[in-house]
Enzyme design. Structure first.
Site, PDB file in Angstrom:
ATOM      1  N   GLU A  35       0.905  -1.147   0.110  1.00  0.00           N
ATOM      2  CA  GLU A  35       0.008  -0.046  -0.172  1.00  0.00           C
ATOM      3  C   GLU A  35       1.066   1.220  -0.043  1.00  0.00           C
ATOM      4  O   GLU A  35       1.679   1.309   0.666  1.00  0.00           O
ATOM      5  CB  GLU A  35      -0.894   0.136   1.274  1.00  0.00           C
ATOM      6  CG  GLU A  35      -1.847   1.058   1.241  1.00  0.00           C
ATOM      7  CD  GLU A  35      -2.575   1.343   2.570  1.00  0.00           C
ATOM      8  OE1 GLU A  35      -2.892   0.593   3.233  1.00  0.00           O
ATOM      9  OE2 GLU A  35      -3.485   2.099   2.395  1.00  0.00           O
ATOM     10  N   ARG A 262       4.954 -12.397   9.734  1.00  0.00           N
ATOM     11  CA  ARG A 262       5.633 -11.409   9.798  1.00  0.00           C
ATOM     12  C   ARG A 262       6.967 -11.267  10.261  1.00  0.00           C
ATOM     13  O   ARG A 262       7.309 -12.032  11.260  1.00  0.00           O
ATOM     14  CB  ARG A 262       4.807 -10.353  10.708  1.00  0.00           C
ATOM     15  CG  ARG A 262       4.299  -9.158   9.833  1.00  0.00           C
ATOM     16  CD  ARG A 262       3.393  -8.256  10.486  1.00  0.00           C
ATOM     17  NE  ARG A 262       2.388  -8.027   9.549  1.00  0.00           N
ATOM     18  CZ  ARG A 262       2.317  -6.932   9.074  1.00  0.00           C
ATOM     19  NH1 ARG A 262       3.472  -6.212   9.148  1.00  0.00           N
ATOM     20  NH2 ARG A 262       1.545  -6.506   8.267  1.00  0.00           N
ATOM     21  N   LYS A 272       4.552   0.994   8.667  1.00  0.00           N
ATOM     22  CA  LYS A 272       4.701   2.317   8.076  1.00  0.00           C
ATOM     23  C   LYS A 272       4.123   3.314   9.060  1.00  0.00           C
ATOM     24  O   LYS A 272       4.449   4.555   9.033  1.00  0.00           O
ATOM     25  CB  LYS A 272       4.206   2.230   6.853  1.00  0.00           C
ATOM     26  CG  LYS A 272       4.807   1.512   5.756  1.00  0.00           C
ATOM     27  CD  LYS A 272       4.202   1.404   4.599  1.00  0.00           C
ATOM     28  CE  LYS A 272       3.498   0.075   4.605  1.00  0.00           C
ATOM     29  NZ  LYS A 272       2.333  -0.141   3.223  1.00  0.00           N
TER      30      LYS A 272
HETATM   31  P1  ATP Z   1       2.558  -1.815   7.421  1.00  0.00           P
HETATM   32  O1  ATP Z   1       2.149  -2.130   8.849  1.00  0.00           O
HETATM   33  O2  ATP Z   1       4.140  -1.700   7.669  1.00  0.00           O
HETATM   34  O3  ATP Z   1       1.837  -0.668   6.691  1.00  0.00           O
HETATM   35  P2  ATP Z   1       1.472  -3.502   5.660  1.00  0.00           P
HETATM   36  O4  ATP Z   1       1.457  -5.324   5.927  1.00  0.00           O
HETATM   37  O5  ATP Z   1       0.290  -2.937   6.158  1.00  0.00           O
HETATM   38  O6  ATP Z   1       2.797  -3.330   6.824  1.00  0.00           O
HETATM   39  P3  ATP Z   1       1.724  -3.625   2.991  1.00  0.00           P
HETATM   40  O7  ATP Z   1       2.210  -2.388   2.057  1.00  0.00           O
HETATM   41  O8  ATP Z   1       0.266  -3.800   2.770  1.00  0.00           O
HETATM   42  O9  ATP Z   1       2.225  -3.019   4.684  1.00  0.00           O
HETATM   43  O10 ATP Z   1       2.766  -4.681   2.676  1.00  0.00           O
HETATM   44  C1  ATP Z   1       3.014  -5.307   1.432  1.00  0.00           C
HETATM   45  C2  ATP Z   1       3.343  -6.777   1.608  1.00  0.00           C
HETATM   46  O11 ATP Z   1       4.636  -6.830   2.340  1.00  0.00           O
HETATM   47  C3  ATP Z   1       2.043  -7.677   2.407  1.00  0.00           C
HETATM   48  O12 ATP Z   1       2.053  -8.811   1.590  1.00  0.00           O
HETATM   49  C4  ATP Z   1       2.514  -7.647   3.600  1.00  0.00           C
HETATM   50  O13 ATP Z   1       2.053  -8.732   4.331  1.00  0.00           O
HETATM   51  C5  ATP Z   1       4.016  -7.789   3.650  1.00  0.00           C
HETATM   52  N1  ATP Z   1       4.871  -7.377   4.983  1.00  0.00           N
HETATM   53  C6  ATP Z   1       4.537  -6.098   5.488  1.00  0.00           C
HETATM   54  N2  ATP Z   1       5.118  -6.047   6.666  1.00  0.00           N
HETATM   55  C7  ATP Z   1       5.867  -7.131   6.825  1.00  0.00           C
HETATM   56  C8  ATP Z   1       6.845  -7.725   7.727  1.00  0.00           C
HETATM   57  N3  ATP Z   1       7.048  -7.148   8.803  1.00  0.00           N
HETATM   58  N4  ATP Z   1       7.338  -8.939   7.531  1.00  0.00           N
HETATM   59  C9  ATP Z   1       7.016  -9.911   6.483  1.00  0.00           C
HETATM   60  N5  ATP Z   1       6.214  -9.153   5.383  1.00  0.00           N
HETATM   61  C10 ATP Z   1       5.621  -8.147   5.722  1.00  0.00           C
HETATM   62 MG    MG Z   2      -1.471  -2.473   5.055  1.00  0.00          MG
END
Ligand code: ATP
Ligand code: MG
Length: 561
Positions: A35, A262, A272
């Site tokens: 995102e 994760r 983020k």
């Molecule tokens: P954040 O909470 O940092 O915004 P998010 O999962 O909402 O993390 P996205 O942009 O939706 O962020 O993530 C893109 C991809 O990266 C998704 O498939 C998510 O599952 C993966 N991802 C995000 N954070 C991690 C992590 N700490 N370890 C492994 N994969 C991750």
């Molecule tokens: Mg997200």
């Protein structure tokens, strides 16, 4: 370990199983779906390496798909940064996609669901809806609007799209099962009204699809075969499947969602939203501050893509969330830079040394190898003269036999140069040593072939010639948080654990070969650590960031405590 030698992770086993059961290898397709609401962090690197790694292993396309369904939080700046980071990590996506490209298709499918009696417009407040959700053990209550006629639903939904209603007035919900044991199946919201401009579709839309409604259908549109996401979506899989069931054509690939853990890194936060707080509150100087666990922060700190990929490979893919010690990431970068970074000499905490028997005004240029373990790295010349700097910590008036550095009456070799002997020292009014007077063994020059040049003394020190040294700003970083897991405390906000001493700025004195160093060039400052040139550098002043020390000094400090 080469890619093909390592054992398969559980997701690869799932794919292998699917191939065994007749799934066509040519139909394999993956995506990395960020995102654009912030910069990518080290957690994302795991997901990137996983998805793009699968693409390479199976020779399958991998899309970069921006999951851009929330205009309130998303920006073009983030899209650009994400593309830069994925490229820098060394991966090539097949096509660049946006969930927003599918807004029309998603809308058309929503109309179809309404006509099928599987979606309805709810006009309750969010509080009313929340009150009807029930609990995991008690069923929810059906909305009084659940049985609106198809025509009424169509009219209201079209009105939502046309901008006739303010935010929160109506939502579109899937009509599934208010009694489901999975709370996510209790008539989830598909659309909400948001009168906000979107970074790509501008004001074309004022209704925006929810993540669950968007994600699986986007996978389907792109014909992604395996949609890999993190564990928090495990419960969403049932809904993902339900939404697919409504639209899937049996001749096409039906995407399969599977979840992995994760990855959390110690002494930092990988979210983020939380990283945004650090940026907004000025705790760090932007998303690419070298203390940030973002890809761009690590890059600016001096990390290499190889080190980050090596880290992701080493920790692998897991089924349970866990905390990875940041020292493992540091080990990876040290290991890679040890192979590729040229060696140079720099003094960060200077003490003046005068070679009393060296002729006044004379200088000589000594040959120095760029990387002792890699002959192909070549060599450079470093200037030697009567007045030098060594590190303060490398001299003591008196010390026991285990101190292999310089002490009065003792000898050391100056790296690539001569053997010197400390004869006397001068102190200021407070008793601080401000100068050491030394003599040098005139025949001991390294590499000169004389008997004296081969003479062994216990210590070898790095040094710079004062007259030739260039001054640079050097930024020394420490952990951003004092706590190993700052965002897991129930009663304390992670911001309470910020390390107030995470940045120290000093002046360093560097050998003159560094004057043409370019932004992002990485070096080993001998005996000190790995450093790289920061983009804040100008033609007047170089700025260096310390990437990592030569050894894991943090682990040592911790043991002492
Ligand atoms: P954040 O909470 O940092 O915004 P998010 O999962 O909402 O993390 P996205 O942009 O939706 O962020 O993530 C893109 C991809 O990266 C998704 O498939 C998510 O599952 C993966 N991802 C995000 N954070 C991690 C992590 N700490 N370890 C492994 N994969 C991750
Ligand atoms: Mg997200």
């Amino acid at each position: 370990m080469s890619e093909s030698e390592r054992s398969l992770n559980f997701l690869e086993h799932i794919i292998e199983e699917d191939l065994k059961n007749g799934f066509q290898k040519e139909a394999l397709r993956f995506r990395f779906p960020p995102e654009p609401n912030g910069y990518l962090h080290i957690g994302h690197a795991s997901s990137i390496c996983l998805n793009f790694g699968l693409g390479l292993r199976y020779d399958a396309p991998v899309n970069l798909r921006f999951d851009d369904t929330n205009p309130a939080k998303e920006e073009q700046e983030y899209v650009d940064a994400i593309k830069r980071d994925v490229e820098w990590l060394g991966y090539e996506w097949d096509t660049e996609r946006y969930a927003s490209d599918y807004f029309q298709q998603l809308y058309d499918w929503a109309i179809f669901l309404i006509k099928e009696g599987k979606a309805y417009v709810d006009s309750q407040t969010s509080e009313e809806m929340a009150a009807q959700k029930g609990t995991p053990t008690e069923p929810g209550t059906e909305s009084p609007f659940r049985n609106r006629t198809v025509n009424e639903n169509l009219e209201l939904f079209e009105g939502m799209k046309a901008g006739k209603f303010e935010e929160g007035k109506h939502v579109l919900r899937a009509k599934i099962d208010m009694k489901s044991s999975n709370m996510l199946m209790r008539d989830p919201i598909m659309y909400r009204v948001l009168h906000k401009a979107h970074h790509r579709t501008n004001t074309d839309w004022c209704i925006y699809p929810m993540y669950d409604w968007t994600h699986g259908e986007s996978d389907y549109i792109e014909q992604v075969s395996h949609s890999l996401c993190t564990l928090e979506f495990a419960m969403h899989r049932e809904l993902y499947d339900w939404f697919l069931d409504q639209v899937v054509d049996s001749n096409k690939v039906r995407p399969k969602q599977r979840e992995f853990a994760r990855r959390n890194l110690s002494h930092t936060v990988v979210s983020k939203r939380k990283l945004l707080r650090l940026v907004e509150q000025g705790v760090v100087n932007g998303w690419d501050d070298p203390r940030m666990p973002t890809i761009s922060g690590l890059r600016r700190r001096g990390y290499t893509p190889e080190a980050i990929r090596g880290f992701a490979d080493t920790i692998g893919i897991a089924k349970r969330d866990n905390l990875i010690d940041v020292s493992l990431l540091e080990f990876q970068v040290r290991d890679h830079l040890n192979k590729v970074a040229p060696r140079v000499m720099a003094v960060l905490d200077p003490l003046k040394v005068v070679i009393t028997n060296y002729p006044e005004g004379e200088e000589e240029w000594l040959e120095a190898e760029n990387n002792p373990s890699d002959a192909s790295a070549g060599s450079r010349m470093v200037p030697f003269s009567k007045e030098l700097y060594i590190e303060k910590a490398d001299f003591k008036e008196e010390a026991n036999r285990k101190f292999f550095r310089l002490k009065l009456g003792g000898e050391v070799r100056l790296k690539n140069g001569y053997i010197i002997k400390a004869e006397s020292c001068t102190k200021d009014a407070d008793g601080n040593i401000i100068e050491v007077q030394c003599s040098y063994d005139t025949k001991s020059k390294s590499g000169s072939g004389t008997e004296e040049s081969l003479r062994k003394v216990k210590g070898t020190l790095h040094w710079v010639s004062i007259e030739h040294a260039i001054e640079a700003e050097v930024r020394l970083y420490d952990r951003l948080f004092t706590d190993e897991s700052p965002d897991t405390h129930k009663d304390k906000d992670f911001m309470e654990f910020i390390n107030p001493d995470s940045l120290e700025i000093i002046t360093g004195y560097l050998e003159p070969s560094l004057k043409d160093a370019k932004v992002e060039d990485r070096f080993q400052f001998q005996r000190l650590g790995y450093f790289c040139v920061d983009p804040d550098s100008s033609s007047e002043k170089l700025v260096f960031n310390r990437t990592v020390g030569l050894r894991d000094s943090w682990a040592k400090i911790q043991q002492k405590d």
